[in-house]
Design a protein around this motif. Sequence first.
Motif, PDB file in Angstrom:
ATOM      1  N   PRO A  50       0.781  -1.234   0.000  1.00 59.80           N
ATOM      2  CA  PRO A  50       0.000   0.000   0.000  1.00 59.80           C
ATOM      3  C   PRO A  50       0.815   1.288   0.000  1.00 59.80           C
ATOM      4  CG  PRO A  50      -0.326  -1.205   2.068  1.00 59.80           C
ATOM      5  CD  PRO A  50       0.472  -2.080   1.160  1.00 59.80           C
ATOM      6  N   LEU A  54       0.596   4.031  -3.025  1.00 56.36           N
ATOM      7  CA  LEU A  54       0.159   5.407  -2.761  1.00 56.36           C
ATOM      8  C   LEU A  54       1.221   6.417  -3.189  1.00 56.36           C
ATOM      9  CD1 LEU A  54      -1.544   4.907   0.699  1.00 56.36           C
ATOM     10  CD2 LEU A  54      -2.670   5.577  -1.439  1.00 56.36           C
ATOM     11  N   ILE A  60      -4.847   1.251  -6.320  1.00 56.39           N
ATOM     12  CA  ILE A  60      -5.076   0.493  -5.094  1.00 56.39           C
ATOM     13  C   ILE A  60      -5.514  -0.905  -5.501  1.00 56.39           C
ATOM     14  CG2 ILE A  60      -6.447   0.309  -2.988  1.00 56.39           C
ATOM     15  CD1 ILE A  60      -6.749   3.379  -3.089  1.00 56.39           C
ATOM     16  N   LEU A  98      -7.054   1.698   3.740  1.00 59.20           N
ATOM     17  CA  LEU A  98      -7.368   1.899   2.324  1.00 59.20           C
ATOM     18  C   LEU A  98      -8.759   1.441   1.899  1.00 59.20           C
ATOM     19  CD1 LEU A  98      -4.025   1.206   0.476  1.00 59.20           C
ATOM     20  CD2 LEU A  98      -5.303   3.333   0.579  1.00 59.20           C
ATOM     21  N   LYS A 102     -11.764   3.553  -0.430  1.00 56.97           N
ATOM     22  CA  LYS A 102     -12.227   3.144  -1.751  1.00 56.97           C
ATOM     23  C   LYS A 102     -13.649   2.594  -1.714  1.00 56.97           C
ATOM     24  CE  LYS A 102     -11.016   0.590  -5.843  1.00 56.97           C
ATOM     25  NZ  LYS A 102     -10.051  -0.225  -6.535  1.00 56.97           N
TER      26      LYS A 102
END
Length: 114
Positions: A50, A54, A60, A98, A102
């Motif tokens: 991750p 990022l 993602i 995350l 999303k």
Amino acid sequence: MRRDQGMPVIPYVKKHGLFEAKVLAAHCVHVDEGEIRAMRNAHVGIAHNPSSNLKLASGIAPVKRMIELGANVGIGTDGPASNNDLDMFEEIRLAAFLPGSKWRSTSLQPVLPS
């Protein structure tokens, strides 16, 4: 890859027999369900990175869907060149945060061994 070889990376790798070996696929941010199933069926390990994703703004990974489809997903740091550190606790923290950004849910919960 798609433009040069006429197919996405996962089918290309599979076509050339690379899944005959042990494979650890890093990132996997642009995979569809068919590709996830192909990796699952070939016992490919997927490294979710991750911080790196990022930092590089590469996307993602659809980790929730990977897990739902039975793929073998772990967490990695990718390395200092694309992450700035090797802090696994930070990766775990980001991996937990995350999905909320999303999918607006807490879709990844720690899975503890029974």
